[in-house]
Structures are given as C-alpha cells and as structure tokens.
Design an enzyme around this catalytic site. Sequence first.
Site, short mmCIF file in Angstrom:
data_model
loop_
_atom_site.label_atom_id
_atom_site.label_comp_id
_atom_site.label_asym_id
_atom_site.label_seq_id
_atom_site.Cartn_x
_atom_site.Cartn_y
_atom_site.Cartn_z
N LEU A 1 0.84 -1.19 0.00
CA LEU A 1 0.00 0.00 0.00
C LEU A 1 0.88 1.24 0.00
O LEU A 1 1.91 1.28 0.67
CB LEU A 1 -0.89 0.03 1.25
CG LEU A 1 -1.95 -1.06 1.40
CD1 LEU A 1 -2.68 -0.90 2.72
CD2 LEU A 1 -2.92 -1.03 0.25
N ASP A 2 0.46 2.27 -0.73
CA ASP A 2 1.17 3.54 -0.69
C ASP A 2 1.11 4.09 0.74
O ASP A 2 0.11 3.90 1.44
CB ASP A 2 0.50 4.58 -1.60
CG ASP A 2 0.62 4.26 -3.07
OD1 ASP A 2 1.47 3.43 -3.44
OD2 ASP A 2 -0.13 4.86 -3.86
N ARG A 3 2.15 4.77 1.14
CA ARG A 3 2.11 5.46 2.43
C ARG A 3 0.97 6.47 2.36
O ARG A 3 0.84 7.21 1.40
CB ARG A 3 3.43 6.19 2.68
CG ARG A 3 3.36 7.10 3.89
CD ARG A 3 4.67 7.77 4.16
NE ARG A 3 5.36 6.90 5.10
CZ ARG A 3 6.64 6.86 5.28
NH1 ARG A 3 7.43 7.62 4.57
NH2 ARG A 3 7.18 6.06 6.17
#
Length: 164
Positions: A2-4
């Site tokens: 997941l993207d930050r």
Amino acid sequence: RLDRGTSGLMAVARTAHAQDLLQRLLHTNEFIREYLAVVEGAPPEAGGVIDLPIAKAEGATIRREVRPNGRPARTFYRVLEKRGGRSLLRLRLDTGRTHQIRVHLAALGCPVAGDFLYGTELACLPGRFALHSAYVRLRHPVTGEWLERESPLPPAPGALLEGP
C-alpha cells in the site's frame, strides 16, 4: 503493498515461497483488491474503466503520470455516493502500477481528497489521503482455501463527504 497514506487491508506472506505464490496470483481472478476513495468532484460517468498508460514523470523519483509510452493500466470504478462537492468511489485494480488509482483519478479531474502529490493536501488528514483498501479476496497460496476480508472506510475520510 500500500502507498504510504493509504489505510486498510493488505495481504502479507509469512514465507518467501508463499510470497512467490501470492505474486503469481496478483492481477488474476484469484486475488481481488478493491478500494474506497473519497475524491474531489466526481468522474464524468457513474462507473466504468479508466484505461490510461502510466509512466514515471520526467525527472521525478516518485511521481507518475499518464503518458502514451507508459505501461498499460486499468482501474474499474463505481460512484457510490456524491455529497459536499466530493464523491465516494469503489475501485478495483486490473493492473498494479505505482500510484495507479491516484494517477488515474487525477487524470479524470477528480483527485483523491488530501492527496499531496496528485491533488491538494488537507489539514484534516495529516500524513494521509482518502484512499482505503476495503476488500481483499484471494486463494490461500498453500492451502487453496478462499480468504475474504472487508474493512470499512475509517471515520476521518468518510467525514469528508459532509463538506470541505
């Protein structure tokens, strides 16, 4: 991965062998990932597919953009709700490019609310934006058992539908 700044569900392998098997399932009907996003405005249609190639932006280390010479990228979306100048979308990835949902929605003119890279950061969402991994369905890489998990949209991004 997941993207930050993205909340929600993520599948994690306990062994290198399981990770290899999971990666082979990724982007097949045996590994489904769906997201909820609160976006600024609304897409032009109530649902559809965003089929735009994505490449690294010139001179950038992280930022991506839609470019004709980019890699194929497809995101299916459905508008669930419109309120307060924003919309709640349910999205399913067909491919998995870096920042795919964020780039695709920005290209449609409705960036993810609070997205500091492709839209405008919001003080009410410090360190994150309104993108949530809400649903994962996959076949266990070792046992073959179907696993299905759901996670509701957290309160802070949901509250963005009430108004700016």
